[in-house]
Scaffold this motif. Structure first.
Motif, mmCIF file in Angstrom:
data_model
loop_
_atom_site.group_PDB
_atom_site.id
_atom_site.type_symbol
_atom_site.label_atom_id
_atom_site.label_comp_id
_atom_site.label_asym_id
_atom_site.label_seq_id
_atom_site.Cartn_x
_atom_site.Cartn_y
_atom_site.Cartn_z
ATOM 1 N N GLU A 63 0.859 -1.276 -0.109
ATOM 2 C CA GLU A 63 -0.024 -0.021 -0.021
ATOM 3 C C GLU A 63 0.810 1.054 -0.022
ATOM 4 O O GLU A 63 0.526 2.338 -0.542
ATOM 5 C CB GLU A 63 -0.930 0.079 1.278
ATOM 6 C CG GLU A 63 -1.841 -1.229 1.186
ATOM 7 C CD GLU A 63 -2.596 -1.322 2.664
ATOM 8 O OE1 GLU A 63 -2.105 -0.919 3.636
ATOM 9 O OE2 GLU A 63 -3.693 -1.653 2.777
ATOM 10 N N GLU A 64 2.044 1.461 0.579
ATOM 11 C CA GLU A 64 2.711 2.359 0.816
ATOM 12 C C GLU A 64 3.374 3.012 -0.333
ATOM 13 O O GLU A 64 3.059 4.281 -0.239
ATOM 14 C CB GLU A 64 4.046 2.223 1.520
ATOM 15 C CG GLU A 64 4.909 1.175 1.060
ATOM 16 C CD GLU A 64 6.035 0.668 1.687
ATOM 17 O OE1 GLU A 64 5.981 -0.505 2.300
ATOM 18 O OE2 GLU A 64 7.114 1.397 1.843
ATOM 19 N N VAL A 65 3.283 2.360 -1.583
ATOM 20 C CA VAL A 65 3.861 3.032 -2.629
ATOM 21 C C VAL A 65 2.884 4.056 -3.165
ATOM 22 O O VAL A 65 2.863 4.860 -3.922
ATOM 23 C CB VAL A 65 4.332 1.867 -3.694
ATOM 24 C CG1 VAL A 65 3.007 1.172 -4.261
ATOM 25 C CG2 VAL A 65 5.082 2.551 -5.119
ATOM 26 N N MET A 66 1.573 3.571 -3.037
ATOM 27 C CA MET A 66 0.533 4.266 -3.728
ATOM 28 C C MET A 66 0.532 5.819 -3.058
ATOM 29 O O MET A 66 -0.608 6.474 -3.256
ATOM 30 C CB MET A 66 -1.207 3.571 -3.385
ATOM 31 C CG MET A 66 -1.013 2.357 -4.560
ATOM 32 S SD MET A 66 -2.534 1.278 -4.683
ATOM 33 C CE MET A 66 -2.153 0.515 -3.006
ATOM 34 N N VAL A 67 0.864 5.936 -1.679
ATOM 35 C CA VAL A 67 0.961 7.310 -1.083
ATOM 36 C C VAL A 67 1.983 7.999 -1.599
ATOM 37 O O VAL A 67 2.023 9.136 -1.318
ATOM 38 C CB VAL A 67 0.775 6.780 0.435
ATOM 39 C CG1 VAL A 67 0.582 8.280 1.101
ATOM 40 C CG2 VAL A 67 0.101 5.869 0.886
ATOM 41 N N GLU A 68 3.063 7.255 -1.841
ATOM 42 C CA GLU A 68 4.495 7.803 -1.926
ATOM 43 C C GLU A 68 4.578 8.906 -3.322
ATOM 44 O O GLU A 68 4.568 10.188 -3.346
ATOM 45 C CB GLU A 68 5.731 7.040 -2.226
ATOM 46 C CG GLU A 68 6.489 6.799 -1.080
ATOM 47 C CD GLU A 68 7.495 5.444 -1.192
ATOM 48 O OE1 GLU A 68 7.994 5.537 -2.404
ATOM 49 O OE2 GLU A 68 7.548 4.720 -0.423
ATOM 50 N N ASP A 69 4.066 8.430 -4.465
ATOM 51 C CA ASP A 69 3.968 9.228 -5.491
ATOM 52 C C ASP A 69 2.697 8.780 -6.536
ATOM 53 O O ASP A 69 2.897 7.979 -7.284
ATOM 54 C CB ASP A 69 5.347 9.213 -6.483
ATOM 55 C CG ASP A 69 5.226 10.201 -7.350
ATOM 56 O OD1 ASP A 69 4.190 10.522 -8.121
ATOM 57 O OD2 ASP A 69 6.351 10.591 -7.968
ATOM 58 N N THR A 70 1.628 9.679 -5.998
ATOM 59 C CA THR A 70 0.325 9.151 -6.317
ATOM 60 C C THR A 70 0.228 9.105 -8.111
ATOM 61 O O THR A 70 -0.237 8.054 -8.753
ATOM 62 C CB THR A 70 -0.654 9.945 -5.943
ATOM 63 O OG1 THR A 70 -0.654 10.039 -4.322
ATOM 64 C CG2 THR A 70 -2.060 9.421 -6.155
ATOM 65 N N ASP A 119 -0.232 -6.544 -1.776
ATOM 66 C CA ASP A 119 0.433 -7.340 -0.625
ATOM 67 C C ASP A 119 -0.028 -6.897 0.693
ATOM 68 O O ASP A 119 -0.014 -5.509 0.902
ATOM 69 C CB ASP A 119 1.806 -7.238 -0.859
ATOM 70 C CG ASP A 119 2.309 -8.526 -0.385
ATOM 71 O OD1 ASP A 119 1.674 -9.392 0.435
ATOM 72 O OD2 ASP A 119 3.618 -8.973 -0.607
ATOM 73 N N ASP A 120 -0.174 -7.819 1.677
ATOM 74 C CA ASP A 120 -0.311 -7.093 3.158
ATOM 75 C C ASP A 120 -1.590 -6.308 3.330
ATOM 76 O O ASP A 120 -1.332 -5.474 4.211
ATOM 77 C CB ASP A 120 0.969 -6.746 3.623
ATOM 78 C CG ASP A 120 2.466 -7.639 3.615
ATOM 79 O OD1 ASP A 120 2.155 -8.731 3.371
ATOM 80 O OD2 ASP A 120 3.519 -6.883 3.385
ATOM 81 N N PHE A 121 -2.377 -6.683 2.511
ATOM 82 C CA PHE A 121 -3.454 -5.576 2.479
ATOM 83 C C PHE A 121 -4.150 -5.514 3.960
ATOM 84 O O PHE A 121 -4.391 -6.372 4.559
ATOM 85 C CB PHE A 121 -4.679 -6.056 1.704
ATOM 86 C CG PHE A 121 -5.966 -5.232 1.664
ATOM 87 C CD1 PHE A 121 -5.809 -3.780 0.781
ATOM 88 C CD2 PHE A 121 -7.071 -5.315 2.374
ATOM 89 C CE1 PHE A 121 -6.774 -2.974 1.093
ATOM 90 C CE2 PHE A 121 -8.120 -4.534 2.153
ATOM 91 C CZ PHE A 121 -7.990 -3.410 1.465
ATOM 92 N N GLY A 122 -4.213 -4.263 4.351
ATOM 93 C CA GLY A 122 -4.972 -3.889 5.601
ATOM 94 C C GLY A 122 -3.801 -3.623 6.648
ATOM 95 O O GLY A 122 -4.229 -2.951 7.811
ATOM 96 N N SER A 127 -5.211 5.255 3.315
ATOM 97 C CA SER A 127 -6.797 5.060 3.435
ATOM 98 C C SER A 127 -7.180 4.328 2.132
ATOM 99 O O SER A 127 -6.426 3.651 1.288
ATOM 100 C CB SER A 127 -7.337 6.462 3.107
ATOM 101 O OG SER A 127 -7.462 6.754 1.949
ATOM 102 N N LEU A 128 -8.636 3.708 2.345
ATOM 103 C CA LEU A 128 -9.125 2.918 1.491
ATOM 104 C C LEU A 128 -9.334 3.847 -0.240
ATOM 105 O O LEU A 128 -9.554 2.773 -1.007
ATOM 106 C CB LEU A 128 -10.336 2.261 1.897
ATOM 107 C CG LEU A 128 -10.280 1.114 3.043
ATOM 108 C CD1 LEU A 128 -11.577 0.731 3.437
ATOM 109 C CD2 LEU A 128 -9.138 0.029 2.526
ATOM 110 N N ALA A 129 -9.340 5.079 -0.156
ATOM 111 C CA ALA A 129 -9.543 5.701 -1.186
ATOM 112 C C ALA A 129 -8.857 5.246 -2.413
ATOM 113 O O ALA A 129 -9.481 5.270 -3.606
ATOM 114 C CB ALA A 129 -9.053 7.300 -1.121
#
Ligand code: C2E
Ligand code: CA
Ligand code: CA
Ligand code: CA
Length: 288
Positions: free
Chosen positions: A161-168, A188-191, A196-198
């Motif tokens: 998930e982290e990569v989707m926050v880094e550089d949207t 991976d490692d969802f949750g 956020s779930l957005a």
């Protein structure tokens, strides 16, 4: 020059340190530097190998694919965990060349197993954030798929998930391009991340991978049961596939089945295996 500065820092801590915490820190730094140094001396083909863990269709019990998990055979230390060396490789930049080697090796192997079984197996490859966002990542993946004469849907990329926050916006571009080609994208490692779930709406995803911590004791841990039930329902309503990782017990599998989870992975089926062993157990018996 980076590591020299870090070494100086470690020594300073070592000399001036008067409490246990400082020594502990210096020791960890020393260990990190040693491992980082050793990592630089490696030759991928000789010192690394991939293991494979089967991904099973929970309804039909058939092998649908496998996750590739990298291993480092250290000359003195024996097997070093990827939890240790992947973060080092991310920091010193080696993850790019290492990731390329992993992708190539995994696809080469998958091509052989597809030929042997006649099944459209899908290999899941873990991709670090810095790799995903590196220049030409999409081209690199496509040319690797072509080189091994595979279809795009023989490859799944697992990202966190982290990569989707880094550089949207860059992340969205890359994921869209991969998806357009037909490559599957799993979270991976969802949750377990802090996002956020957005992003489920914003990114072109294919699959959610339920983290092992939620799967554990799902048959007797009410909190875990509710979380997993909700993730499966969420994935269904959003038209995403869902896979549970870390299934260790038959009781856990039974509950996942009952909740309609499509795919599963875990020690109950098999731990990650070297290619030859995986082939003996999971490929040979499917031979056409
Ligand atoms: P991950 O991607 O979440 O991989 C799942 C980890 O759980 C693997 O550990 C696997 O061996 C382990 N596992 C699988 N089933 C079970 C089970 O039933 N019970 C338990 N207790 N554990 C299970 P591993 O292979 O040590 O990998 C650790 C992490 O290192 C991976 O977590 C992933 O984040 C990273 N990693 C591994 N290989 C690669 C790679 O090729 N590239 C990148 N970027 N990261 C990798
Ligand atoms: Ca993974
Ligand atoms: Ca995982
Ligand atoms: Ca993990």
């Amino acid at each position: 020059k980076n590591s020299t500065a870090a070494l100086g820092e470690a020594q300073k801590i070592n000399y001036e340190g008067i409490n246990h915490f400082d020594h502990e820190l210096a020791y960890r730094e020393q260990k990190w530097l040693q491992l980082e140094n050793d990592l630089r001396q490696t030759n991928f083909d000789e010192d690394f190998f991939l293991t494979y863990q089967p991904k099973i269709n929970l309804e039909t019990k058939k092998l649908e694919g496998m996750e590739a998990l990298v291993r480092w055979r250290h000359p003195q230390k024996g097997l070093v965990s990827p939890i240790e060396f992947i973060s080092i490789a991310e920091e010193n930049g080696m993850i790019l060349s290492m990731g390329e080697w992993i992708l190539d090796d995994a696809l080469k192997q998958t091509r052989r197993w597809i030929e042997q079984t006649g099944e459209p197996l899908q290999v899941a490859v873990n991709v670090s954030p810095s790799q995903l966002l590196s220049a030409n990542f999409v081209d690199l993946v496509i040319s690797c798929i072509n080189r091994h004469k595979l279809a795009a849907n023989n490859l799944e990329i697992e990202i966190t998930e982290e990569v989707m926050v880094e550089d949207t916006s860059l992340c969205n571009q890359v994921l869209s391009a991969l998806r357009e080609k037909g490559i599957s994208i799993a979270i991976d490692d969802f949750g377990t991340g802090y996002s956020s779930l957005a992003y489920l709406n914003r990114f072109p995803l294919s699959k959610l991978k339920i983290d092992r911590s939620f799967v554990t004791n799902i048959h007797c841990n009410e909190g875990n049961y509710e979380i997993v039930r909700t993730i499966i329902a969420l994935s269904k309503s959003m038209n995403l596939e869902v896979v549970a990782e870390g299934i260790e017990a038959q009781d856990e599998l039974d509950v996942l089945n009952q909740l309609g989870c499509q795919q599963g992975q875990g020690y109950l089926f098999s731990k990650p295996l070297e290619a030859a062993e995986f082939e003996k157990i999971f490929i040979a018996r499917q031979k056409v």
